[in-house]
Design a protein around this motif. Sequence first.
Motif, PDB file in Angstrom:
ATOM      1  N   LEU A   1       0.805  -1.219   0.000  1.00 48.10           N
ATOM      2  CA  LEU A   1       0.000   0.000   0.000  1.00 48.10           C
ATOM      3  C   LEU A   1       0.841   1.274   0.000  1.00 48.10           C
ATOM      4  CD1 LEU A   1      -2.879  -0.946   2.477  1.00 48.10           C
ATOM      5  CD2 LEU A   1      -3.125  -0.441   0.040  1.00 48.10           C
ATOM      6  N   ASP A   2       2.060   1.212   0.540  1.00 45.50           N
ATOM      7  CA  ASP A   2       2.858   2.434   0.565  1.00 45.50           C
ATOM      8  C   ASP A   2       3.266   2.895  -0.826  1.00 45.50           C
ATOM      9  OD1 ASP A   2       4.767   0.542  -0.035  1.00 45.50           O
ATOM     10  OD2 ASP A   2       5.959   0.838   1.785  1.00 45.50           O
ATOM     11  N   ARG A   3       3.050   2.032  -1.822  1.00 45.42           N
ATOM     12  CA  ARG A   3       3.351   2.396  -3.204  1.00 45.42           C
ATOM     13  C   ARG A   3       2.370   3.454  -3.728  1.00 45.42           C
ATOM     14  NH1 ARG A   3       7.509   1.453  -7.065  1.00 45.42           N
ATOM     15  NH2 ARG A   3       6.578   1.477  -9.153  1.00 45.42           N
ATOM     16  N   LEU A   4       1.225   3.579  -3.074  1.00 43.64           N
ATOM     17  CA  LEU A   4       0.207   4.515  -3.537  1.00 43.64           C
ATOM     18  C   LEU A   4       0.739   5.939  -3.628  1.00 43.64           C
ATOM     19  CD1 LEU A   4      -2.995   3.397  -1.557  1.00 43.64           C
ATOM     20  CD2 LEU A   4      -2.338   2.785  -3.897  1.00 43.64           C
ATOM     21  N   ARG A   5       1.625   6.304  -2.722  1.00 40.55           N
ATOM     22  CA  ARG A   5       2.086   7.695  -2.703  1.00 40.55           C
ATOM     23  C   ARG A   5       2.964   8.047  -3.900  1.00 40.55           C
ATOM     24  NH1 ARG A   5       5.201   5.377   1.528  1.00 40.55           N
ATOM     25  NH2 ARG A   5       7.459   5.454   1.142  1.00 40.55           N
ATOM     26  N   HIS A   6       3.346   7.043  -4.688  1.00 43.00           N
ATOM     27  CA  HIS A   6       4.144   7.302  -5.885  1.00 43.00           C
ATOM     28  C   HIS A   6       3.283   7.387  -7.144  1.00 43.00           C
ATOM     29  CE1 HIS A   6       7.786   6.710  -3.569  1.00 43.00           C
ATOM     30  NE2 HIS A   6       7.331   5.547  -3.143  1.00 43.00           N
ATOM     31  N   ALA A   7       1.971   7.156  -7.011  1.00 45.47           N
ATOM     32  CA  ALA A   7       1.080   7.133  -8.168  1.00 45.47           C
ATOM     33  C   ALA A   7       0.583   8.534  -8.508  1.00 45.47           C
ATOM     34  CB  ALA A   7      -0.107   6.217  -7.905  1.00 45.47           C
ATOM     35  N   ASP A   8       0.253   8.724  -9.771  1.00 44.87           N
ATOM     36  CA  ASP A   8      -0.378   9.978 -10.190  1.00 44.87           C
ATOM     37  C   ASP A   8      -1.866   9.977  -9.868  1.00 44.87           C
ATOM     38  OD1 ASP A   8       1.947  11.243 -11.493  1.00 44.87           O
ATOM     39  OD2 ASP A   8       1.773   9.562 -12.888  1.00 44.87           O
ATOM     40  N   THR A   9      -2.485   8.810 -10.009  1.00 39.07           N
ATOM     41  CA  THR A   9      -3.908   8.651  -9.703  1.00 39.07           C
ATOM     42  C   THR A   9      -4.098   7.403  -8.856  1.00 39.07           C
ATOM     43  OG1 THR A   9      -4.596   9.698 -11.785  1.00 39.07           O
ATOM     44  CG2 THR A   9      -6.226   8.324 -10.666  1.00 39.07           C
ATOM     45  N   VAL A  10      -4.871   7.523  -7.799  1.00 40.79           N
ATOM     46  CA  VAL A  10      -5.199   6.388  -6.930  1.00 40.79           C
ATOM     47  C   VAL A  10      -6.699   6.132  -7.032  1.00 40.79           C
ATOM     48  CG1 VAL A  10      -5.333   5.565  -4.546  1.00 40.79           C
ATOM     49  CG2 VAL A  10      -3.293   6.791  -5.334  1.00 40.79           C
ATOM     50  N   ILE A  11      -7.055   4.891  -7.313  1.00 39.17           N
ATOM     51  CA  ILE A  11      -8.465   4.494  -7.399  1.00 39.17           C
ATOM     52  C   ILE A  11      -8.784   3.610  -6.201  1.00 39.17           C
ATOM     53  CG2 ILE A  11     -10.245   3.361  -8.774  1.00 39.17           C
ATOM     54  CD1 ILE A  11      -9.107   5.716 -10.225  1.00 39.17           C
ATOM     55  N   VAL A  12      -9.829   3.971  -5.454  1.00 46.25           N
ATOM     56  CA  VAL A  12     -10.279   3.169  -4.311  1.00 46.25           C
ATOM     57  C   VAL A  12     -11.607   2.529  -4.682  1.00 46.25           C
ATOM     58  CG1 VAL A  12     -10.859   3.149  -1.870  1.00 46.25           C
ATOM     59  CG2 VAL A  12      -9.146   4.767  -2.734  1.00 46.25           C
ATOM     60  N   PRO A  13     -11.635   1.218  -4.958  1.00 49.46           N
ATOM     61  CA  PRO A  13     -12.887   0.549  -5.335  1.00 49.46           C
ATOM     62  C   PRO A  13     -13.895   0.513  -4.180  1.00 49.46           C
ATOM     63  CG  PRO A  13     -10.965  -0.737  -5.990  1.00 49.46           C
ATOM     64  CD  PRO A  13     -10.483   0.332  -5.053  1.00 49.46           C
ATOM     65  N   GLY A  14     -15.058  -0.047  -4.461  1.00 46.48           N
ATOM     66  CA  GLY A  14     -16.118  -0.111  -3.462  1.00 46.48           C
ATOM     67  C   GLY A  14     -15.729  -0.930  -2.249  1.00 46.48           C
ATOM     68  N   TRP A  15     -16.258  -0.516  -1.111  1.00 45.31           N
ATOM     69  CA  TRP A  15     -15.989  -1.152   0.171  1.00 45.31           C
ATOM     70  C   TRP A  15     -17.224  -1.956   0.563  1.00 45.31           C
ATOM     71  CZ3 TRP A  15     -12.149  -2.535   2.964  1.00 45.31           C
ATOM     72  CH2 TRP A  15     -12.293  -2.787   4.328  1.00 45.31           C
ATOM     73  N   ALA A  16     -17.076  -3.271   0.802  1.00 40.90           N
ATOM     74  CA  ALA A  16     -18.222  -4.160   0.949  1.00 40.90           C
ATOM     75  C   ALA A  16     -19.035  -3.893   2.214  1.00 40.90           C
ATOM     76  CB  ALA A  16     -17.756  -5.621   0.917  1.00 40.90           C
ATOM     77  N   ASP A  17     -18.387  -3.770   3.349  1.00 41.25           N
ATOM     78  CA  ASP A  17     -19.101  -3.671   4.615  1.00 41.25           C
ATOM     79  C   ASP A  17     -18.961  -2.262   5.178  1.00 41.25           C
ATOM     80  OD1 ASP A  17     -20.371  -4.022   6.987  1.00 41.25           O
ATOM     81  OD2 ASP A  17     -19.131  -5.691   7.694  1.00 41.25           O
ATOM     82  N   ILE A  18     -19.930  -1.418   4.898  1.00 36.51           N
ATOM     83  CA  ILE A  18     -19.841  -0.035   5.357  1.00 36.51           C
ATOM     84  C   ILE A  18     -20.120   0.093   6.845  1.00 36.51           C
ATOM     85  CG2 ILE A  18     -20.492   0.860   3.090  1.00 36.51           C
ATOM     86  CD1 ILE A  18     -23.267   1.483   4.353  1.00 36.51           C
ATOM     87  N   ASP A  19     -20.558  -0.992   7.495  1.00 33.60           N
ATOM     88  CA  ASP A  19     -20.838  -0.937   8.927  1.00 33.60           C
ATOM     89  C   ASP A  19     -19.572  -1.019   9.767  1.00 33.60           C
ATOM     90  OD1 ASP A  19     -23.588  -0.731   8.546  1.00 33.60           O
ATOM     91  OD2 ASP A  19     -23.822  -2.910   8.408  1.00 33.60           O
ATOM     92  N   VAL A  20     -18.455  -1.367   9.158  1.00 38.05           N
ATOM     93  CA  VAL A  20     -17.183  -1.407   9.882  1.00 38.05           C
ATOM     94  C   VAL A  20     -16.243  -0.367   9.285  1.00 38.05           C
ATOM     95  CG1 VAL A  20     -17.456  -3.854  10.412  1.00 38.05           C
ATOM     96  CG2 VAL A  20     -16.175  -3.184   8.384  1.00 38.05           C
ATOM     97  N   GLU A  21     -15.334   0.114  10.097  1.00 36.10           N
ATOM     98  CA  GLU A  21     -14.372   1.100   9.626  1.00 36.10           C
ATOM     99  C   GLU A  21     -13.398   0.446   8.650  1.00 36.10           C
ATOM    100  OE1 GLU A  21     -14.070   4.404  10.178  1.00 36.10           O
ATOM    101  OE2 GLU A  21     -16.013   4.301  11.200  1.00 36.10           O
ATOM    102  N   PRO A  22     -13.056   1.119   7.566  1.00 35.03           N
ATOM    103  CA  PRO A  22     -12.062   0.557   6.643  1.00 35.03           C
ATOM    104  C   PRO A  22     -10.716   0.421   7.342  1.00 35.03           C
ATOM    105  CG  PRO A  22     -12.579   2.841   6.075  1.00 35.03           C
ATOM    106  CD  PRO A  22     -13.554   2.428   7.123  1.00 35.03           C
ATOM    107  N   PRO A  23      -9.861  -0.484   6.882  1.00 33.96           N
ATOM    108  CA  PRO A  23      -8.565  -0.727   7.542  1.00 33.96           C
ATOM    109  C   PRO A  23      -7.741   0.544   7.681  1.00 33.96           C
ATOM    110  CG  PRO A  23      -9.004  -2.398   5.890  1.00 33.96           C
ATOM    111  CD  PRO A  23     -10.054  -1.354   5.718  1.00 33.96           C
ATOM    112  N   ALA A  24      -7.125   0.693   8.838  1.00 36.28           N
ATOM    113  CA  ALA A  24      -6.348   1.897   9.125  1.00 36.28           C
ATOM    114  C   ALA A  24      -5.185   2.062   8.157  1.00 36.28           C
ATOM    115  CB  ALA A  24      -5.852   1.870  10.572  1.00 36.28           C
ATOM    116  N   ASP A  25      -4.557   0.930   7.752  1.00 37.85           N
ATOM    117  CA  ASP A  25      -3.412   1.054   6.850  1.00 37.85           C
ATOM    118  C   ASP A  25      -3.840   1.540   5.468  1.00 37.85           C
ATOM    119  OD1 ASP A  25      -4.736  -1.299   6.273  1.00 37.85           O
ATOM    120  OD2 ASP A  25      -2.928  -2.501   6.002  1.00 37.85           O
ATOM    121  N   LEU A  26      -5.028   1.137   5.022  1.00 34.75           N
ATOM    122  CA  LEU A  26      -5.553   1.618   3.745  1.00 34.75           C
ATOM    123  C   LEU A  26      -5.865   3.108   3.823  1.00 34.75           C
ATOM    124  CD1 LEU A  26      -6.709   1.166   0.880  1.00 34.75           C
ATOM    125  CD2 LEU A  26      -8.886   0.578   1.975  1.00 34.75           C
ATOM    126  N   VAL A  27      -6.547   3.513   4.901  1.00 38.08           N
ATOM    127  CA  VAL A  27      -6.903   4.916   5.078  1.00 38.08           C
ATOM    128  C   VAL A  27      -5.647   5.781   5.113  1.00 38.08           C
ATOM    129  CG1 VAL A  27      -7.936   6.582   6.676  1.00 38.08           C
ATOM    130  CG2 VAL A  27      -9.082   4.390   6.246  1.00 38.08           C
TER     131      VAL A  27
END
Length: 320
Positions: free
Chosen positions: A59-85
């Motif tokens: 995931l740390d590779r994201l900061r080197h991208a020009d565009t980051v796409i975050v697809p749909g998150w299945a369970d909106i009742d739980v917080e998304p993973p802290a490392d992803l955020v």
Amino acid sequence: MGSVALAVTEGMLHFELSVAYEVFDAAPDGVTVPWYDLEVCGTDAVRVGRFQLEPDHALDRLRHADTVIVPGWADIDVEPPADLVAAVRAAHEAGARVASLCTGAFVLAAAGLLDGRRATTHWAHTDVLAARYPRVEVDPDVLYVDNGSVLTSAGKAAALDLCLHLVRLDHGSSVANAVARRLVVPPHRAGGQAQFVTAPVPVRDNHPLEALLPWVIERLDEPLTVEDLARQARLSSRHLGRHFRAATGTTPLQWLLTQRIRRAQELLETTDGSIDAIAAATGMGTATTLRRHFNRTVGVPPDTYRRTFRTRPLGRRFFI
């Protein structure tokens, strides 16, 4: 243009991920502009829907991208993973353009990227997004929102609308049209999410409205009033309003208008009737009245809706 990174982790929706991969992985035949360098970034092996996925990078590779796409998150009742955020936030701080597809907006909101910004997500979850993140200006009626460096899309197929929009921004309309032709979809859809939302009729045993609602549905071509509905339900207009609000979340007149619009949608999809005829069949009276209410509710004029959703014989083909 440049590099595109798909941010994936456990709990992602495979449809939105596949849409982004299809758009950004390879240029259509005949397109000679430099295409995107696509990377899949995530934790080790992740499960996306029923599929096992091996990301190309962490995931740390994201900061080197020009565009980051975050697809749909299945369970909106739980917080998304802290490392992803944290990785999505770091990518934006490093200058990446960040886009969410469908409920991926919850990841962007958790990262603080939507604070003070207009945003959208799947219509079924806009209320949840607005309640959980009150600093976000949630718009439930659009297919996508472009804030420049932060973009969000509505549900499912709207993910494709946003991906095509990004291609259009980077390479122009002709290239985006070529991608759309390869995918056999329109390069741009008019209107917002409201045109895709059906209006279910709530019916419960022993409810005061149980018999009334089907009675109304059979008489949508008639000039019904609140008094007519109250008389049929053997209730006062005041009590009728209370029951409607409790059962449907709206007033009798608004519910009636919604049913008329829904019937008009069905007739536009399945018949060749004129707008005048459909106005009469749905109790709207005139084509002008139908057009006004239809455009306000659905987000597109009746003629545009018909072109988009028209059902033809031979396998129910849809022409857009």
